[in-house]
Design a protein around this motif. Sequence first.
Motif, short mmCIF file in Angstrom:
data_model
loop_
_atom_site.label_atom_id
_atom_site.label_comp_id
_atom_site.label_asym_id
_atom_site.label_seq_id
_atom_site.Cartn_x
_atom_site.Cartn_y
_atom_site.Cartn_z
N LEU A 1 0.67 -1.21 -0.02
CA LEU A 1 0.17 0.13 0.00
C LEU A 1 0.99 1.11 -0.07
O LEU A 1 0.63 2.19 -0.50
N LEU A 2 2.00 1.37 0.68
CA LEU A 2 2.97 2.46 0.85
C LEU A 2 3.44 2.64 -0.30
O LEU A 2 3.57 3.79 -1.11
N ILE A 3 4.06 1.45 -1.14
CA ILE A 3 4.80 1.89 -2.54
C ILE A 3 3.70 2.10 -3.41
O ILE A 3 3.91 2.99 -4.38
N LEU A 4 2.53 1.50 -3.50
CA LEU A 4 1.32 1.82 -4.46
C LEU A 4 1.10 3.30 -4.38
O LEU A 4 0.80 4.12 -5.31
N GLY A 5 1.09 3.99 -3.13
CA GLY A 5 0.79 5.42 -2.85
C GLY A 5 1.98 6.16 -3.30
O GLY A 5 1.48 7.20 -4.11
N VAL A 6 3.20 5.88 -3.30
CA VAL A 6 4.27 6.58 -3.70
C VAL A 6 4.04 6.75 -5.19
O VAL A 6 4.50 7.61 -5.83
N TYR A 7 3.91 5.31 -5.70
CA TYR A 7 4.18 5.07 -7.30
C TYR A 7 3.12 5.76 -8.08
O TYR A 7 3.22 6.56 -8.96
N THR A 8 1.88 5.80 -7.20
CA THR A 8 0.83 6.75 -7.84
C THR A 8 1.10 8.30 -7.97
O THR A 8 0.75 8.97 -8.79
N LEU A 9 1.46 8.80 -6.60
CA LEU A 9 1.98 10.31 -6.61
C LEU A 9 2.92 10.54 -7.75
O LEU A 9 3.32 11.69 -8.44
N THR A 10 3.91 9.37 -7.90
CA THR A 10 4.95 9.61 -8.72
C THR A 10 4.27 9.76 -10.55
O THR A 10 4.82 10.72 -11.05
N LEU B 1 9.79 9.29 -14.38
CA LEU B 1 8.51 8.32 -14.70
C LEU B 1 8.92 7.03 -15.16
O LEU B 1 8.43 6.06 -14.75
N CYS B 2 9.65 6.88 -16.34
CA CYS B 2 10.34 5.75 -16.78
C CYS B 2 11.20 5.11 -15.99
O CYS B 2 10.99 3.91 -15.78
N TYR B 3 11.85 5.75 -15.09
CA TYR B 3 12.91 5.34 -14.13
C TYR B 3 12.12 4.41 -13.03
O TYR B 3 12.43 3.40 -12.69
N SER B 4 11.24 4.97 -12.39
CA SER B 4 10.28 4.42 -11.40
C SER B 4 9.43 3.22 -12.02
O SER B 4 9.43 2.14 -11.35
N SER B 5 8.85 3.50 -13.26
CA SER B 5 8.27 2.58 -13.76
C SER B 5 9.00 1.12 -14.19
O SER B 5 8.32 0.13 -14.33
N SER B 6 10.25 1.26 -14.28
CA SER B 6 11.24 -0.02 -14.61
C SER B 6 11.26 -0.89 -13.39
O SER B 6 11.49 -2.20 -13.58
N VAL B 7 10.85 -0.54 -12.37
CA VAL B 7 10.95 -1.14 -11.11
C VAL B 7 9.59 -1.38 -10.37
O VAL B 7 9.36 -2.47 -9.79
N ALA B 8 8.93 -0.36 -10.05
CA ALA B 8 7.67 -0.32 -9.32
C ALA B 8 6.74 -1.31 -9.65
O ALA B 8 6.36 -2.15 -8.69
N PRO B 9 6.18 -1.30 -10.73
CA PRO B 9 5.05 -2.29 -11.25
C PRO B 9 5.64 -3.63 -10.93
O PRO B 9 4.66 -4.45 -10.40
N LYS B 10 6.65 -4.31 -11.16
CA LYS B 10 6.92 -5.60 -10.90
C LYS B 10 7.29 -5.88 -9.41
O LYS B 10 6.75 -6.88 -8.74
N LEU B 11 7.56 -4.79 -8.49
CA LEU B 11 7.84 -5.09 -7.04
C LEU B 11 6.30 -4.96 -6.51
O LEU B 11 6.05 -5.71 -5.46
N LEU B 12 5.27 -4.12 -7.02
CA LEU B 12 4.04 -4.23 -6.78
C LEU B 12 3.39 -5.59 -6.86
O LEU B 12 2.57 -6.17 -5.98
N ASN B 13 3.44 -6.05 -8.04
CA ASN B 13 3.11 -7.42 -8.36
C ASN B 13 3.35 -8.56 -7.56
O ASN B 13 2.89 -9.42 -7.11
N THR B 14 4.80 -8.44 -7.16
CA THR B 14 5.43 -9.52 -6.24
C THR B 14 4.69 -9.57 -4.90
O THR B 14 4.43 -10.53 -4.43
N LEU B 15 4.73 -8.29 -4.27
CA LEU B 15 4.10 -7.99 -3.00
C LEU B 15 2.61 -8.58 -3.14
O LEU B 15 2.12 -9.00 -1.99
N LEU B 16 1.85 -8.16 -4.09
CA LEU B 16 0.43 -8.60 -4.26
C LEU B 16 0.28 -10.05 -4.25
O LEU B 16 -0.60 -10.72 -3.80
N THR B 17 0.78 -10.63 -5.45
CA THR B 17 0.59 -12.12 -5.80
C THR B 17 1.61 -12.89 -5.18
O THR B 17 1.31 -14.19 -5.27
N PRO C 1 11.94 9.95 -7.76
CA PRO C 1 11.10 10.20 -8.72
C PRO C 1 9.64 10.85 -8.26
O PRO C 1 9.17 11.82 -9.00
N MET C 2 9.20 10.43 -6.95
CA MET C 2 7.90 11.17 -6.46
C MET C 2 8.40 12.66 -5.86
O MET C 2 7.60 13.62 -6.11
N LEU C 3 9.43 12.63 -5.18
CA LEU C 3 10.03 13.85 -4.45
C LEU C 3 10.30 15.11 -5.64
O LEU C 3 10.01 16.16 -5.24
#
Length: 321
Positions: free
Chosen positions: A29-38, A71-87, A283-285
């Motif tokens: 939830l924390l990383i999802l929030g940060v990535y959404t703000l990014t 945007l691209c930098y964060s997107s290269s890592v965050a989606p896979k990390l979120l998928n790993t944590l969720l599934t 990337p969010m900051l």
Amino acid sequence: MEERNITKVTEFILLGFSVQKELETVLFLLILGVYTLTLVGNVGMISLIRLDPRLHTPMYFFLSNLAFVDLCYSSSVAPKLLNTLLTKHRSISFYACATQLGFFLNFLISEMFLLAIMAYDRYVAICNPLLYMVVMSQKVCVRLVLGPYVYSFSVALLHTIVTFQLIYCGPNVINHFYCDDVPLMGLACSDTSLKEILIFIFAGFNMTSSLTTVLVSYVYIVAAILRIQSSEGRHKAFSTCASHLTAVTIFYGTLIFMYLQPKSNHSLDTDKMASVFYTIVIPMLNPMIYSLRNQEVKNAVRKVFGKCSILPLTHLKKSIS
């Protein structure tokens, strides 16, 4: 015969974070929030700069490119990390891992040199204000941005090819939350000396050259600011580079902390937390830093929201009449 009996790895397992299962939900939830703000912050920054003619200057041209890279930098890592944590699906295919590493390196190097170019831009603006628009012409700005993009793509491609030409025949568990050079080298069954030399040469050059450009630019900027007679003039000059200086300090501070800490204090968990900070949090900051500390961006935001609030009222009046 030995080479024929080698079973090559076709996928890797991302170990992720050593936390309890209950905390993984909180982390998700924390990383999802940060990535959404990014996403919102950087897409918003790019859109704002394109929509407002007052922001069509070299400084904001570079800032829009920084937002794109973030945007691209964060997107290269965050989606896979979120998928790993969720599934809890921690596996990543050989080629997906190579793709992730390539994109990650590409945008990391681009970020380094874009921050250096932005420091040079501030140097020209403060030290040579009368020649600023001549020196930083549209053609020069495009070339200054294309250079790091081409260089970073070439270096990332070279590193990725060399890394994935190594033979992986044994353990396939990467002790990280994304595909990174150093953990992958630890899994290789073949000689990694060429890869180690490339890391030493390019990492040293990238960090040294970009950071030196930033430091030299700010030495001249500080000297120029100190020569300004009025305190109001000094404050105005400093405010034009305060946002960039903040972003540079956070970015390079994190990298220096990660790579120059003593071996006795070095741990993989510390590396992972530092990696979270510079791949997802920074990337969010950056959009926040440039929004909160920049009056021109604030005015542009007010103008956009003003238009958004006026349009419904206009339509309402038309419907009533």
